[in-house]
Design a protein around this motif. Structure first.
Motif, short mmCIF file in Angstrom:
data_model
loop_
_atom_site.label_atom_id
_atom_site.label_comp_id
_atom_site.label_asym_id
_atom_site.label_seq_id
_atom_site.Cartn_x
_atom_site.Cartn_y
_atom_site.Cartn_z
N GLN A 205 9.19 2.54 0.83
CA GLN A 205 8.60 3.26 -0.30
C GLN A 205 9.66 3.62 -1.33
O GLN A 205 9.40 3.58 -2.54
N THR B 87 -1.16 2.71 6.96
CA THR B 87 -1.29 1.27 6.72
C THR B 87 0.07 0.59 6.81
O THR B 87 0.21 -0.47 7.44
N SER C 6 0.83 -1.20 0.00
CA SER C 6 0.00 0.00 0.00
C SER C 6 0.87 1.26 0.00
O SER C 6 2.01 1.25 0.48
N ASP C 7 0.31 2.34 -0.54
CA ASP C 7 1.01 3.63 -0.53
C ASP C 7 0.68 4.44 0.72
O ASP C 7 1.32 5.48 0.95
N ASP C 8 -0.31 3.99 1.49
CA ASP C 8 -0.74 4.76 2.66
C ASP C 8 0.26 4.60 3.80
O ASP C 8 0.63 3.47 4.17
#
Length: 453
Positions: free
Chosen positions: A368, A264, A259-261
């Motif tokens: 990321q 999360t 996920s990019d959040d």
């Protein structure tokens, strides 16, 4: 396809004015083209299956078997686990032995009524629940090594993968360049023989010799890279195992959907050994705070003694003495001791909480960053496979046809062939970099997708 294309082109030009050049010139060019085609199609050699190969999975398992760093941490964990049991026990009692009230005028034991031989026992009891809290603290210090061992295992697997892939690339690069070196060596001999009889110019000969020397230099550098990386791998699996040949195909590594959040990802990292280690340190810090709070309570000690007295000089009986007493600590002046200790432990606890937040941000940012890098490397790999590799082959074919038809020179052929070699090496470099990026991602994600082995 390339051979068929060249032969069709040669037939096409056989009836054209270009084909009616001097016979020695045509034969010279066809000799070079035949060598190039032979070099192109002769580069693939069968794999020697008799040679033992080292797979990535084998290297990973070897690295974790009897690894000294992990074993050392396991011993430390066991040491603290045993220490926690000892920390939960009372101090050893103290034995007191003494001769009390002996008269100094005669030193007679039975002269005075108060003269006695005394034996006593003293047992100290720490304040509040200090023993239990101290035992829990030491046990948690032991459990801290569980997260450190898990993190070390993940780090070792990552390092083994990165090194394995690096060796794979340089071995492939060396093999490819050696194949090209054989081709260039033969090409130099042909160009030199043609130059000696005046069928070629000196520039072509120097160009071929220069490219051959460059390949020799690249081979020396690549051999140095291979030796360095194999020495690095030997740290984990031993020199004998690290010297084995690797598999001919790149291993496959699968990474989960990420996920990019930020929130999360932060929650997923709660299971990572680095975060679990800080969580355990927070538990230890809370026990330190509880210990300081217990120091506000008084500790105490129990004394029990027995005094033996001798009979009187006239034979009369004297009773023995039994005594008991309690010693109590009085923590009355706490401002500069207990209060300051409590503040210090609370500050340490807050520092660990902020460190945990910083570590979460760092792990998420690093993940990321690697995910972005992996996506770009995947795109570049597709670009090389779909465009650059075919274009490099087409350029080589075009330069060969141009040279055969006397519309191009020898330098164009050499340049096209070197470009094709460099594109192939770049494609392998990107493929390996892509796998190395996946290996770094798996270091972060293995904690919440489960171990692969």
């Amino acid at each position: 396809m390339i051979l068929e294309f060249i032969m069709q082109s040669m037939q096409k030009f056989s009836s054209s004015p270009i084909a009616r050049f001097d016979s020695f010139k045509t034969r010279s060019r066809r000799q070079i083209i035949s060598l190039i085609l032979g070099g192109v199609f002769g580069m693939v050699s069968p794999q020697a299956f008799s040679e033992p190969v080292l797979t990535l999975e084998q290297a990973e398992k070897m690295a974790l078997v009897d690894e000294p760093g992990i074993i050392s941490q396991q011993w430390q964990m066991q040491s603290l686990s045993d220490q926690s049991i000892a920390d939960g026990q009372l101090m050893d009692p103290k034995l007191q032995v003494g001769l009390n009230n002996l008269p100094t005028d005669t030193f007679e034991f039975d002269q005075e009524n108060m003269t006695q031989f005394k034996v006593g026992i003293m047992q100290q009891f720490p304040s509040g629940d200090s023993l239990n809290i101290k035992q829990q603290k030491t046990q948690k210090q032991s459990e801290l090594f569980l997260s450190q061992i898990s993190d070390r295992k993940l780090s070792i697997i990552k390092e083994v993968r990165l090194t394995y892939f690096e060796i794979y690339y340089w071995e492939k690069a060396r093999k490819t360049i050696k194949q090209n070196k054989r081709f260039f060596s033969q090409l130099v001999e042909i160009v030199q023989s043609m130059f000696s009889v005046g069928r070629n110019n000196q520039q072509d000969l120097i160009r071929a010799q220069l490219e051959l020397s460059r390949l020799d230099d690249r081979l020396v550098k690549i051999t140095q890279k291979i030796n360095t990386q194999r020495s690095k791998l030997s740290r984990w699996i031993g020199a004998q195992n690290s010297a084995q040949a690797l598999t001919t195909q790149l291993p496959v590594l699968s990474i989960p959907a990420i996920s990019d959040d930020f929130e999360t990802l932060s929650q997923l990292f709660y299971a990572h050994p680095k975060i679990l280690g800080i969580d355990k340190k927070l538990e230890i810090s809370r026990k330190d705070i509880e210990l300081v709070k217990e120091s506000y309570k008084p500790g105490w000690a129990l004394n029990v003694g027995y005094g033996y007295r001798d009979n009187m000089p006239n034979g009369g009986k004297r009773a023995d003495f039994l005594s008991a007493g309690v010693t109590i600590d009085l923590p009355l002046f706490t401002a500069n001791r207990q209060d300051k200790k409590l503040l210090a432990k609370e500050h340490s606890y807050q520092s660990l909480k902020d460190k945990r937040v910083a570590m979460l941000r760092q792990l998420v940012a690093n993940l990321q960053q690697e995910v972005a890098s992996e996506e770009q490397l995947q795109n570049r790999h597709q670009l090389y496979n779909n465009l650059l590799l075919p274009q490099a082959r087409q350029q080589t074919q075009a330069s060969l046809l141009a040279y055969q038809s006397d519309q191009g020179d020898f330098a164009d052929v050499m340049r096209a062939y070197i470009d094709d070699l460099n594109v192939k090496l770049d494609e392998r470099r990107i493929a390996v970099d892509h796998l190395q990026s996946k290996a770094k991602i798996l270091y972060f994600t293995s904690s919440f997708i489960g171990p692969e082995h």
